[in-house]
Design a protein around this motif. Structure first.
Motif, PDB file in Angstrom:
ATOM      1  N   ALA A 297       0.747  -1.246  -0.178  1.00 48.94           N
ATOM      2  CA  ALA A 297      -0.014  -0.068  -0.539  1.00 48.94           C
ATOM      3  C   ALA A 297       0.814   1.306   0.075  1.00 48.94           C
ATOM      4  O   ALA A 297       2.005   0.775   0.364  1.00 48.94           O
ATOM      5  CB  ALA A 297      -0.606   0.043   1.018  1.00 48.94           C
ATOM      6  N   GLU A 298       0.332   2.087  -0.729  1.00 48.15           N
ATOM      7  CA  GLU A 298       0.985   3.691  -0.570  1.00 48.15           C
ATOM      8  C   GLU A 298       1.058   4.573   0.950  1.00 48.15           C
ATOM      9  O   GLU A 298       0.390   4.797   1.733  1.00 48.15           O
ATOM     10  CB  GLU A 298       0.776   4.651  -1.469  1.00 48.15           C
ATOM     11  CG  GLU A 298       0.418   4.383  -3.079  1.00 48.15           C
ATOM     12  CD  GLU A 298       2.275   4.350  -3.330  1.00 48.15           C
ATOM     13  OE1 GLU A 298       2.426   4.860  -3.197  1.00 48.15           O
ATOM     14  OE2 GLU A 298       2.290   3.270  -4.020  1.00 48.15           O
ATOM     15  N   GLY A 299       2.417   4.585   0.959  1.00 45.80           N
ATOM     16  CA  GLY A 299       2.389   5.889   2.098  1.00 45.80           C
ATOM     17  C   GLY A 299       1.899   4.825   3.428  1.00 45.80           C
ATOM     18  O   GLY A 299       2.248   3.630   3.528  1.00 45.80           O
ATOM     19  N   PRO A 300       2.585   5.710   4.472  1.00 51.09           N
ATOM     20  CA  PRO A 300       2.573   4.949   6.059  1.00 51.09           C
ATOM     21  C   PRO A 300       1.860   4.794   6.175  1.00 51.09           C
ATOM     22  O   PRO A 300       0.089   5.036   6.229  1.00 51.09           O
ATOM     23  CB  PRO A 300       3.525   5.654   6.767  1.00 51.09           C
ATOM     24  CG  PRO A 300       3.688   7.060   6.548  1.00 51.09           C
ATOM     25  CD  PRO A 300       3.214   6.878   4.752  1.00 51.09           C
ATOM     26  N   ARG A 301       0.709   2.910   6.680  1.00 53.68           N
ATOM     27  CA  ARG A 301       0.217   2.384   6.930  1.00 53.68           C
ATOM     28  C   ARG A 301      -0.459   2.237   8.603  1.00 53.68           C
ATOM     29  O   ARG A 301       0.642   2.321   9.630  1.00 53.68           O
ATOM     30  CB  ARG A 301       0.295   1.184   6.500  1.00 53.68           C
ATOM     31  CG  ARG A 301       0.089   0.822   5.264  1.00 53.68           C
ATOM     32  CD  ARG A 301      -0.690   1.770   4.548  1.00 53.68           C
ATOM     33  NE  ARG A 301      -2.334   1.846   4.854  1.00 53.68           N
ATOM     34  CZ  ARG A 301      -2.727   2.210   3.929  1.00 53.68           C
ATOM     35  NH1 ARG A 301      -3.605   3.642   3.952  1.00 53.68           N
ATOM     36  NH2 ARG A 301      -4.974   1.431   4.824  1.00 53.68           N
ATOM     37  N   PRO A 302      -1.626   2.232   9.809  1.00 49.17           N
ATOM     38  CA  PRO A 302      -1.536   2.377  10.194  1.00 49.17           C
ATOM     39  C   PRO A 302      -1.206   0.570  11.252  1.00 49.17           C
ATOM     40  O   PRO A 302      -0.900   0.099  10.372  1.00 49.17           O
ATOM     41  CB  PRO A 302      -2.772   2.195  10.921  1.00 49.17           C
ATOM     42  CG  PRO A 302      -3.621   2.714   9.700  1.00 49.17           C
ATOM     43  CD  PRO A 302      -3.063   2.604   8.443  1.00 49.17           C
ATOM     44  N   ALA A 303      -1.029   0.813  12.362  1.00 48.88           N
ATOM     45  CA  ALA A 303      -0.681  -1.333  13.228  1.00 48.88           C
ATOM     46  C   ALA A 303      -1.414  -2.027  14.058  1.00 48.88           C
ATOM     47  O   ALA A 303      -1.478  -0.578  14.596  1.00 48.88           O
ATOM     48  CB  ALA A 303       1.062  -0.458  13.325  1.00 48.88           C
ATOM     49  N   ALA A 333      -4.542  -8.917   9.663  1.00 51.10           N
ATOM     50  CA  ALA A 333      -4.410  -7.537   9.748  1.00 51.10           C
ATOM     51  C   ALA A 333      -3.734  -6.902   8.337  1.00 51.10           C
ATOM     52  O   ALA A 333      -4.570  -5.621   8.399  1.00 51.10           O
ATOM     53  CB  ALA A 333      -3.383  -6.762  10.889  1.00 51.10           C
ATOM     54  N   ALA A 334      -3.061  -7.715   8.058  1.00 48.85           N
ATOM     55  CA  ALA A 334      -2.474  -6.778   6.758  1.00 48.85           C
ATOM     56  C   ALA A 334      -3.301  -6.621   5.269  1.00 48.85           C
ATOM     57  O   ALA A 334      -3.154  -6.136   4.728  1.00 48.85           O
ATOM     58  CB  ALA A 334      -1.187  -7.171   6.838  1.00 48.85           C
ATOM     59  N   ALA A 335      -4.776  -7.944   5.462  1.00 49.52           N
ATOM     60  CA  ALA A 335      -5.375  -8.252   4.053  1.00 49.52           C
ATOM     61  C   ALA A 335      -5.916  -6.561   4.555  1.00 49.52           C
ATOM     62  O   ALA A 335      -6.597  -6.671   3.494  1.00 49.52           O
ATOM     63  CB  ALA A 335      -5.893  -9.091   4.836  1.00 49.52           C
ATOM     64  N   ALA A 336      -6.011  -6.801   5.309  1.00 47.97           N
ATOM     65  CA  ALA A 336      -6.893  -4.945   5.923  1.00 47.97           C
ATOM     66  C   ALA A 336      -6.080  -3.466   6.055  1.00 47.97           C
ATOM     67  O   ALA A 336      -6.863  -2.633   5.774  1.00 47.97           O
ATOM     68  CB  ALA A 336      -7.600  -5.457   7.447  1.00 47.97           C
ATOM     69  N   GLY A 337      -4.999  -3.541   5.286  1.00 49.72           N
ATOM     70  CA  GLY A 337      -4.245  -2.347   4.317  1.00 49.72           C
ATOM     71  C   GLY A 337      -3.330  -1.915   6.270  1.00 49.72           C
ATOM     72  O   GLY A 337      -3.120  -1.191   5.685  1.00 49.72           O
ATOM     73  N   VAL A 339      -1.039  -2.761   8.508  1.00 50.90           N
ATOM     74  CA  VAL A 339       0.319  -3.225   9.594  1.00 50.90           C
ATOM     75  C   VAL A 339       0.393  -4.457  10.935  1.00 50.90           C
ATOM     76  O   VAL A 339       0.131  -3.748  11.643  1.00 50.90           O
ATOM     77  CB  VAL A 339       1.672  -3.136   9.519  1.00 50.90           C
ATOM     78  CG1 VAL A 339       2.900  -3.186   9.714  1.00 50.90           C
ATOM     79  CG2 VAL A 339       2.149  -1.407   8.679  1.00 50.90           C
ATOM     80  N   GLY A 340       0.770  -5.312  10.089  1.00 51.60           N
ATOM     81  CA  GLY A 340       0.175  -6.262  11.755  1.00 51.60           C
ATOM     82  C   GLY A 340       2.023  -7.364  12.310  1.00 51.60           C
ATOM     83  O   GLY A 340       3.365  -7.413  11.273  1.00 51.60           O
ATOM     84  N   VAL A 341       1.710  -6.706  12.994  1.00 56.20           N
ATOM     85  CA  VAL A 341       2.766  -7.055  14.040  1.00 56.20           C
ATOM     86  C   VAL A 341       2.969  -7.925  15.372  1.00 56.20           C
ATOM     87  O   VAL A 341       2.267  -8.195  16.239  1.00 56.20           O
ATOM     88  CB  VAL A 341       3.425  -5.293  14.815  1.00 56.20           C
ATOM     89  CG1 VAL A 341       4.669  -5.552  15.560  1.00 56.20           C
ATOM     90  CG2 VAL A 341       3.404  -4.811  13.817  1.00 56.20           C
ATOM     91  N   THR A 342       3.840  -8.822  15.218  1.00 54.59           N
ATOM     92  CA  THR A 342       4.092 -10.115  15.830  1.00 54.59           C
ATOM     93  C   THR A 342       5.287 -10.138  16.421  1.00 54.59           C
ATOM     94  O   THR A 342       6.240  -9.330  16.542  1.00 54.59           O
ATOM     95  CB  THR A 342       4.114 -11.479  15.898  1.00 54.59           C
ATOM     96  OG1 THR A 342       5.573 -11.446  15.157  1.00 54.59           O
ATOM     97  CG2 THR A 342       2.741 -11.781  14.763  1.00 54.59           C
ATOM     98  N   PRO A 371       9.784   3.934   8.998  1.00 54.88           N
ATOM     99  CA  PRO A 371       8.635   4.467   8.056  1.00 54.88           C
ATOM    100  C   PRO A 371       7.401   3.768   7.197  1.00 54.88           C
ATOM    101  O   PRO A 371       7.017   5.217   6.953  1.00 54.88           O
ATOM    102  CB  PRO A 371       9.381   4.720   6.630  1.00 54.88           C
ATOM    103  CG  PRO A 371      10.567   4.275   7.391  1.00 54.88           C
ATOM    104  CD  PRO A 371      10.985   3.114   8.908  1.00 54.88           C
ATOM    105  N   ARG A 372       7.314   2.606   7.057  1.00 51.97           N
ATOM    106  CA  ARG A 372       6.246   2.054   6.684  1.00 51.97           C
ATOM    107  C   ARG A 372       4.983   2.194   8.168  1.00 51.97           C
ATOM    108  O   ARG A 372       3.130   1.559   7.048  1.00 51.97           O
ATOM    109  CB  ARG A 372       6.422   0.678   6.525  1.00 51.97           C
ATOM    110  CG  ARG A 372       7.375   0.906   5.350  1.00 51.97           C
ATOM    111  CD  ARG A 372       7.591  -1.238   5.155  1.00 51.97           C
ATOM    112  NE  ARG A 372       8.496  -1.513   6.371  1.00 51.97           N
ATOM    113  CZ  ARG A 372       9.386  -2.936   6.994  1.00 51.97           C
ATOM    114  NH1 ARG A 372       9.303  -2.920   5.663  1.00 51.97           N
ATOM    115  NH2 ARG A 372      10.262  -2.835   7.862  1.00 51.97           N
ATOM    116  N   VAL A 373       4.875   2.900   8.899  1.00 54.52           N
ATOM    117  CA  VAL A 373       4.085   2.908   9.646  1.00 54.52           C
ATOM    118  C   VAL A 373       3.331   4.077  10.461  1.00 54.52           C
ATOM    119  O   VAL A 373       4.639   5.101  10.503  1.00 54.52           O
ATOM    120  CB  VAL A 373       4.709   1.778  11.034  1.00 54.52           C
ATOM    121  CG1 VAL A 373       3.269   2.343  11.944  1.00 54.52           C
ATOM    122  CG2 VAL A 373       5.059   0.637  11.040  1.00 54.52           C
TER     123      VAL A 373
END
Length: 506
Positions: A297-303, A333-337, A339-342, A371-373
Motif C-alpha cells: 500500500a502507498e504511504g505509512p499505514r496504521p499498525a 491485519a495486513a489484508a485489511a491494509g 501493518v500486522g506486528v508480532t 517509516p512504513r508505519v
C-alpha cells in the motif's frame, strides 16, 4: 497398606490434615502428619537456626519410622512449601517411597530456594533483598485473616475453618524459605502425582499446554509415571473438601489419574494448529524481537501489535511470534491494509510481568519508528495472560493508541499469582481509560476463574462509561482460534478486526 506421610505448607502445621487423615484412616491407610520443627506447636527448635534441611530431616525421620520390612508403601504428600522438604527427603530415601504427591504446588528445582515459589511477589522481593544482605535468620509473620488470599485462593474454605487456620498459624523460619533445595537426582525415579486445585488458577489443560510448548523442563510431566487430578476448590483442599482430597490421594496411591501426552505425541498441539481463516501469504520482516507483516500500500499505514499470552516457558520452541495463530492475526491485519506486528516478550513466569511490559513498550517504539508505519495510528491486541499488560495502557493511554483489543484475556491477577497489589490489574485500570476504545473478544466457554476476571472488567467498564465493545464467541474456549470450529470463530475474528480497523481510520 499404604502409609501416607503428609507435610503442610507455609505457616501451617500437622493440624490442617486432621479431617483428611480421619478419612484416610477410615479407608484402611496409615497416616502420619509431620510436625515441622519450629512451626508446629510442641515441636520447638533445638537451636536458633531452622532451615530447609531441618524440615527435610523431620520428613526423613517420619520415613525411617515406618517398618520397611512390613511391605507397606509410603506415599509422601507435600502441600505448598511442604513439597520442598518432601522432595529433599525422597531424594535421600528413594527406595522407600512409592509415590510423591504434589498438592497444589510448583515444581521445585535443584539449587533453588522455596522463596522462588512464594506467590506473594512483594514478600518475595523483600525476602530476596534480605537474603542478598545475608539476613537469613528470623521469621516471616503469618498473614491475618484477610491476608491468606495473597498466598492462595481460599475458595471453599468456611469462615470457621479460616478462623482456625488464622488462629493456629505460626511464623515461618526464614531459613526454610531461603536455603536452596539440594537434590542428587535420585528422586526423579519416584512416580509422582500432581493434584491441581482449579480455584487457585491451574488445571490439567494449562499443564498440558506447558508440555505442548516444547519446554524441556515441562517435558518430564508427560512421563507415564506422572499422573494428575483436579479438585474444583481453592488452595487449601484439606480444609475445603477433605473427603474429596482423601479420595484423590487413595486413587493417586493406586497409580490412577490423568496422564499427559508428550509434545511429539502425534497431532500438533493447539498453539501450532492452523489459523481458522484463510489469509494471504505475506513474508515477515524481522527486526530484533519484532516481526512486521506489511501490506502493499502507498504511504505509512496504521499498525496492530499483537501481544502473545503466557506465561510461556523460556525454552518453548518455536517462540510465540512464529505460532500460526499470531502469524494469522498479523496477516489478517495486513489484508485489511494495516501493518500486522508480532513479537516475543519475556513473560516466562508470573513474576515477569514487569520485564514483559518493558519488552512490549520497546516493540511499540520500534514499530512506530518504522517509516512504513503511521506512528499516530497504532492499536494493541492482547491475548490470554498478556491481558494483565493492558493495565499500563488503560491507565494512561497515549494519543497515538487508537484502540486496545483483547482475546480471551485474563483481566485481573489469578489467586496464586501474587499480583493483587501490583499495577497489573486491568479491572482497576479501566476507570482511567477515558475515550480509548476497547474491543473484547469473550469466550463463552471460558474457565470459571478467568471468566470471573472478564466479568469484573466488563462491570467496571460499564460503571465508568468506558468505550467497550464486546465480541462474543458463544461456544468458544480459551484459545478458541485453534480449539473450535472455524465457522464458530471466523465471524467473530473478522468482526473484531473490522472494528479495530475502523478505530485506526477514525
Amino acid at each position: 497398606m499404604t502409609v501416607f506421610i503428609m507435610v503442610a505448607g507455609v505457616f501451617t502445621g500437622a493440624h490442617v490434615w486432621q479431617e483428611t487423615t480421619a478419612r484416610l484412616t477410615a479407608a484402611g491407610s496409615e497416616v502420619h502428619a509431620v510436625r515441622l520443627t519450629g512451626v508446629d506447636a510442641g515441636r520447638p527448635a533445638a537451636s536458633a537456626r531452622v532451615d530447609l534441611e531441618t524440615h527435610i530431616a523431620d520428613v526423613i525421620a517420619a520415613i525411617d519410622a515406618v517398618d520397611a520390612a512390613s511391605g507397606r508403601e509410603i506415599v509422601l504428600v507435600g502441600h505448598d512449601y511442604g513439597i520442598h522438604p518432601v522432595l529433599g527427603a525422597a531424594d535421600r530415601r528413594p527406595q522407600h517411597i512409592a509415590r510423591v504427591v504434589y498438592l497444589d504446588c510448583g515444581m521445585p528445582q535443584n539449587g533453588l530456594p522455596a522463596l522462588a515459589a512464594v506467590p506473594d511477589q512483594a514478600v518475595r522481593a523483600h525476602l530476596a533483598e534480605r537474603a542478598d544482605r545475608g539476613e537469613t535468620d528470623g521469621e516471616l509473620a503469618p498473614p491475618d485473616r484477610d491476608g491468606w488470599q495473597r498466598w492462595g485462593s481460599t475458595a471453599g474454605v468456611s469462615d470457621a475453618a479460616l478462623d482456625r487456620l488464622t488462629a493456629l498459624a505460626a511464623p515461618q523460619p526464614l531459613g526454610t524459605l531461603l536455603q536452596p533445595l539440594r537434590l542428587t537426582g535420585a528422586v526423579a525415579a519416584v512416580p509422582t502425582t500432581g493434584v491441581l486445585c482449579t480455584g487457585n488458577g491451574v488445571g490439567i489443560d494449562l499443564v498440558q499446554r506447558l508440555v505442548d510448548f516444547g519446554d524441556p523442563v515441562s517435558a518430564a510431566l508427560a512421563d507415564p509415571r506422572v499422573t494428575f487430578f483436579e479438585l474444583p476448590t481453592g488452595h487449601w483442599p484439606m480444609l475445603s473438601c477433605p473427603a474429596e482430597l482423601a479420595d484423590v490421594l487413595l486413587r493417586a496411591a493406586a497409580g490412577e489419574g490423568h496422564r499427559l501426552r508428550s509434545a511429539d505425541g502425534g497431532a500438533p498441539p493447539a498453539h501450532l494448529r492452523p489459523f481458522p481463516i484463510d489469509v494471504p501469504e505475506l513474508p515477515r520482516d524481522r527486526r530484533a524481537h519484532v516481526d512486521l507483516y506489511v501490506p502493499e500500500a502507498e504511504g505509512p499505514r496504521p499498525a496492530v501489535v499483537f501481544v502473545h499470552g503466557g506465561p510461556v516457558p523460556a525454552g518453548a520452541r518455536p517462540t510465540p511470534r512464529d505460532w500460526p495463530t499470531l502469524v494469522g492475526y498479523a496477516r489478517l491485519a495486513a489484508a485489511a491494509g494495516l501493518v500486522g506486528v508480532t513479537l516475543d516478550h519475556r513473560l516466562h513466569d508470573v513474576g515477569d510481568y514487569g520485564r514483559a511490559a518493558a519488552d512490549v513498550t520497546a516493540a511499540v517504539e520500534l514499530v512506530r519508528a518504522d517509516p512504513r508505519v503511521d506512528a499516530d495510528r497504532v492499536a494493541l491486541w492482547f491475548f490470554s495472560g498478556a491481558g494483565l499488560l493492558t493495565a499500563d495502557w488503560l491507565t494512561k493511554p497515549p494519543a497515538w493508541l487508537r484502540c486496545l483489543a483483547a482475546s480471551y484475556p485474563i483481566l485481573a491477577p489469578l489467586p496464586n499469582w501474587g499480583l493483587a497489589g501490583s499495577r497489573f490489574h486491568p479491572v482497576r485500570a479501566v476507570a482511567h481509560a477515558g475515550a480509548l476504545p476497547v474491543v473484547l473478544l469473550r469466550a463463552g466457554r471460558e474457565t470459571a476463574e478467568i471468566a470471573a476476571t472478564v466479568e469484573a472488567f466488563v462491570t467496571a467498564a460499564e460503571d465508568c462509561g468506558a468505550r467497550l465493545e464486546l465480541v462474543d464467541v458463544p461456544n468458544g474456549h480459551h484459545g478458541f482460534e485453534t480449539l473450535d470450529a472455524p465457522e464458530e470463530v471466523g465471524p467473530a475474528l473478522r468482526h473484531a478486526m473490522r472494528s479495530v480497523a475502523t478505530h485506526l481510520a477514525g
